[in-house]
Write an enzyme that holds these catalytic residues in place. Structure first.
Site, mmCIF file in Angstrom:
data_model
loop_
_atom_site.group_PDB
_atom_site.id
_atom_site.type_symbol
_atom_site.label_atom_id
_atom_site.label_comp_id
_atom_site.label_asym_id
_atom_site.label_seq_id
_atom_site.Cartn_x
_atom_site.Cartn_y
_atom_site.Cartn_z
ATOM 1 N N GLY A 79 -9.640 -6.748 -15.413
ATOM 2 C CA GLY A 79 -8.661 -7.822 -15.338
ATOM 3 C C GLY A 79 -8.306 -8.334 -16.716
ATOM 4 O O GLY A 79 -9.033 -8.102 -17.687
ATOM 5 N N CYS A 96 -15.423 -3.099 -16.408
ATOM 6 C CA CYS A 96 -14.828 -3.902 -17.471
ATOM 7 C C CYS A 96 -14.990 -5.403 -17.170
ATOM 8 O O CYS A 96 -16.086 -5.916 -17.216
ATOM 9 C CB CYS A 96 -13.374 -3.501 -17.674
ATOM 10 S SG CYS A 96 -12.688 -4.074 -19.247
ATOM 11 N N TYR A 97 -13.903 -6.098 -16.816
ATOM 12 C CA TYR A 97 -14.041 -7.516 -16.467
ATOM 13 C C TYR A 97 -15.037 -7.684 -15.326
ATOM 14 O O TYR A 97 -15.834 -8.630 -15.314
ATOM 15 C CB TYR A 97 -12.688 -8.108 -16.065
ATOM 16 C CG TYR A 97 -12.749 -9.597 -15.787
ATOM 17 C CD1 TYR A 97 -12.473 -10.514 -16.799
ATOM 18 C CD2 TYR A 97 -13.113 -10.081 -14.533
ATOM 19 C CE1 TYR A 97 -12.557 -11.886 -16.558
ATOM 20 C CE2 TYR A 97 -13.196 -11.438 -14.285
ATOM 21 C CZ TYR A 97 -12.916 -12.337 -15.292
ATOM 22 O OH TYR A 97 -13.008 -13.693 -15.049
ATOM 23 N N HIS A 122 -13.360 2.315 -18.201
ATOM 24 C CA HIS A 122 -12.620 2.493 -16.942
ATOM 25 C C HIS A 122 -12.764 3.928 -16.442
ATOM 26 O O HIS A 122 -12.078 4.836 -16.935
ATOM 27 C CB HIS A 122 -11.135 2.172 -17.156
ATOM 28 C CG HIS A 122 -10.854 0.717 -17.335
ATOM 29 N ND1 HIS A 122 -10.554 -0.121 -16.284
ATOM 30 C CD2 HIS A 122 -10.854 -0.058 -18.449
ATOM 31 C CE1 HIS A 122 -10.362 -1.352 -16.735
ATOM 32 N NE2 HIS A 122 -10.536 -1.340 -18.051
ATOM 33 N N GLU A 134 -11.716 5.013 -13.638
ATOM 34 C CA GLU A 134 -10.631 5.340 -12.707
ATOM 35 C C GLU A 134 -9.450 6.027 -13.379
ATOM 36 O O GLU A 134 -8.656 6.677 -12.706
ATOM 37 C CB GLU A 134 -10.153 4.079 -11.982
ATOM 38 C CG GLU A 134 -9.466 3.039 -12.849
ATOM 39 C CD GLU A 134 -10.408 2.033 -13.469
ATOM 40 O OE1 GLU A 134 -9.980 0.884 -13.719
ATOM 41 O OE2 GLU A 134 -11.584 2.386 -13.724
ATOM 42 N N SER A 177 15.383 6.762 5.482
ATOM 43 C CA SER A 177 16.061 6.715 4.189
ATOM 44 C C SER A 177 16.332 8.097 3.641
ATOM 45 O O SER A 177 17.058 8.251 2.667
ATOM 46 C CB SER A 177 15.206 5.958 3.181
ATOM 47 O OG SER A 177 14.039 6.710 2.873
ATOM 48 N N GLY A 178 15.722 9.116 4.252
ATOM 49 C CA GLY A 178 15.798 10.455 3.705
ATOM 50 C C GLY A 178 14.585 10.799 2.866
ATOM 51 O O GLY A 178 14.414 11.937 2.441
ATOM 52 N N VAL A 209 10.244 10.754 2.008
ATOM 53 C CA VAL A 209 9.044 11.242 2.680
ATOM 54 C C VAL A 209 8.397 10.146 3.531
ATOM 55 O O VAL A 209 7.965 10.396 4.664
ATOM 56 C CB VAL A 209 8.031 11.777 1.646
ATOM 57 C CG1 VAL A 209 6.718 12.163 2.320
ATOM 58 C CG2 VAL A 209 8.617 12.976 0.911
ATOM 59 N N ASP A 210 8.336 8.928 3.027
ATOM 60 C CA ASP A 210 7.595 7.866 3.701
ATOM 61 C C ASP A 210 8.142 7.561 5.088
ATOM 62 O O ASP A 210 7.406 7.556 6.083
ATOM 63 C CB ASP A 210 7.596 6.584 2.853
ATOM 64 C CG ASP A 210 7.091 6.811 1.449
ATOM 65 O OD1 ASP A 210 6.323 7.778 1.256
ATOM 66 O OD2 ASP A 210 7.471 6.051 0.546
ATOM 67 N N SER A 211 9.425 7.278 5.166
ATOM 68 C CA SER A 211 10.004 6.937 6.469
ATOM 69 C C SER A 211 9.991 8.139 7.402
ATOM 70 O O SER A 211 9.847 7.995 8.621
ATOM 71 C CB SER A 211 11.423 6.396 6.308
ATOM 72 O OG SER A 211 12.271 7.340 5.683
ATOM 73 N N LYS A 217 0.814 7.317 -1.684
ATOM 74 C CA LYS A 217 1.860 8.339 -1.561
ATOM 75 C C LYS A 217 1.281 9.730 -1.336
ATOM 76 O O LYS A 217 1.771 10.481 -0.482
ATOM 77 C CB LYS A 217 2.720 8.337 -2.830
ATOM 78 C CG LYS A 217 3.941 9.228 -2.759
ATOM 79 C CD LYS A 217 5.034 8.541 -1.968
ATOM 80 C CE LYS A 217 6.348 9.276 -2.069
ATOM 81 N NZ LYS A 217 7.454 8.536 -1.439
#
Length: 526
Positions: free
Chosen positions: A61, A88-89, A178, A180, A232-233, A235-237, A382
């Site tokens: 943070g 870290c924090y 970090h 990650e 929407s065209g 991938v998600d929807s 995603k």
């Protein structure tokens, strides 16, 4: 947040102290086939009590631990008898809360650093050896000066004498670096060791399991009601729609608002996929004229977004009313909301999002529509959505396509939009992607696209002098979507692509390649 999540029996809770890369921690935990959720520190205690996680990770943070009023984790979490990893924090607040001291004003460390492993640790098991040095990523201005009781040092760096600390009896671990981020070598393995070897979770969270649980949740939530989904065209929807259709069949109707700002042939591909391949009830609304008229003369990119978003809602709402004209209105709206949207809404908006996502960056769902939300992807990132899409049988050509913003080509034509400009860009973009595919590079690139610059250039083509548009090409590589670098095309590729575009697309006489990189912490690249 857990109401729409998967089974939380084996969960890691990530407490967010505001780091720009907290989402990467979650991604690394998920990559270890383990379910996790992120909650901001101010809401973490309630989530801790509800989720009953098997382990906790404290994020980094921007605050300074010695400052008055800097954030803390609830003391109850340290007293729960479960493993905790502070980063870290998170490491420093853990040290202070357990009786150690942290001071400001020491040498800072930002960027790559060398960590020397001084003693064996279960976190390094199988990857790092005592007495050797390894590259890590640091980002701190404070440091621990006195360890809490029961802690020992297992690793140091030049400016962090307590770069890795642990209390083996209590299973508390603290990293100044970090793990990650990809700049820490083997960092994902460190998090995996914490999840599997310290917490002891089996790593059995899979997309097949998520799919089965999601279908059961959708059926329970929706019952016999009708659902409409705005496509929407992207991938998600699309994945959300196929998943919901698998759960409730023809109770779902999809509405595809074609705003005329999509890539070449993309609208036809969406219609063919849903009507032909999946036989999902689909309303195709050709609204290109309305959108282009509304965007006439609009230059500011944010105004473009809001205009497109407003018109999308209005068009969608009108179609929803038509669908309900048979006396059976849809009670639920399906959205392709993803976990990053949920994290941001909880962290900064103070509540669940009611935004029509679908990459349109629009305003809130009008209250007059009086619809409940179905968001089956709201706990996925995603890459996980793509995996789920493959699990559902979506074609790879669709699931693996590069990200495309909801405002589409509108924000890839800086300045005023015209139909002519869109057609020029659409053709050029298609040639660029075609050359990338022919070179076998499409899957190696995270996102590639063309931008029609608001610049014209004098050139000579054959025996004629021209004054035409300049086209910029972009291509970036990324593992996580949080950082990105330009793709290093060789000159032969760029020469082929540029030659085709100039020869085949009237209106362009110069092509340039953008080598801009994407700094850590920024989420969206458009």
């Amino acid at each position: 947040m857990s109401n729409n999540s998967q089974s939380t029996a084996n969960t890691i809770l990530i407490i967010d102290f505001g780091s720009q890369v907290t989402q990467l921690i979650a991604r690394r935990v998920r990559e270890a086939n383990t379910y996790c959720e992120i909650l901001p520190f101010g809401k973490a205690l309630d989530a801790f009590r509800k989720l009953k996680p098997k382990g906790v990770i404290l994020s980094g943070g921007p605050a300074s631990v010695p400052e008055s009023g800097s954030p803390r984790a609830a003391q109850e979490i340290f007293e729960a008898g479960i493993p905790i990893l502070g980063i870290c924090y998170g490491q420093m607040t853990m040290a202070v809360q357990l009786g150690g001291t942290v001071e400001s004003g020491h040498h800072r460390e930002f960027g790559r650093a060398q960590l020397e492993v001084t003693k064996p640790s279960v976190l390094f098991d199988g990857i790092w050896n005592p007495g050797e040095k390894y590259q890590v990523w640091m980002s701190h201005g404070d440091r621990i000066t006195t360890l809490p009781k029961g802690f020992t040092v297992k690793g140091t760096s030049q400016n962090a004498p307590f770069a890795l600390i642990e209390n083996e009896e209590q299973r508390f671990y603290g990293l100044m670096f970090h793990p990650e981020v990809i700049h820490t070598l083997d960092g994902a393995e460190i998090i995996k060791n914490f999840v599997h070897k310290v917490v002891g979770l089996p790593g059995d969270w899979t997309m097949a399991k998520f799919r089965d649980e999601a279908i059961a949740r959708i059926r329970e939530q929706v019952g016999a009601s009708r659902v409409i989904c705005g496509l929407s065209g992207g991938v998600d929807s699309a994945v959300a729609a196929v998943l919901i259709h698998e759960a409730i069949g023809d109770q779902l109707t999809c509405v595809f608002v074609d705003h005329g700002l999509m890539r070449l042939n993309e609208a036809e591909e969406v219609v063919a996929l849903f009507r032909g391949h999946y036989n999902i009830p689909l309303v195709h609304v050709d609204a290109a004229e309305a959108f282009l008229k509304a965007l006439d003369g609009v230059v500011d990119p944010e105004v473009k977004r809001k205009t497109i978003g407003r018109l999308f809602i209005e068009t969608f709402e009108a179609e929803a009313k038509k669908i309900a004209s048979d006396g059976k209105p849809a009670e639920f709206l399906a959205q392709g909301t993803l976990y990053p949207d949920v994290i941001e809404s909880v962290s900064f908006a103070g509540g669940p999002s009611v935004t029509i996502k679908s990459h349109h960056n629009v305003g809130g769902l009008p209250e007059r529509m009086n619809m409940k939300l179905v968001e089956p992807l709201r706990m996925l990132f995603k890459d996980e959505v793509r995996t789920l899409g493959r699990e559902l049988g979506l074609p790879e050509s669709f699931v693996g396509r590069h990200p495309f913003p909801g405002p589409g080509l509108a924000i890839r034509v800086p300045g005023a939009i015209t139909r002519e400009k869109l057609n020029v860009l659409r053709k050029a973009d298609a040639i660029y992607l075609d050359e990338i595919r022919k070179a076998g590079l499409y899957d190696k690139i995270w996102q590639a696209f063309a931008v029609l610059l608001p610049v014209q250039s004098v050139g000579v083509m054959g025996d004629q002098r021209t004054y035409d548009n300049v086209l910029a090409l972009r291509a970036v590589t990324s593992i996580d979507g949080m950082t990105a670098d330009f793709y290093p095309f060789d000159m032969n590729f760029l020469g082929r692509a540029a030659t085709r575009i100039i020869n085949e697309v009237k209106g362009i006489n110069r092509v340039v390649y953008d080598v801009t990189s994407k700094p850590p912490g920024t989420i969206e690249w458009e």
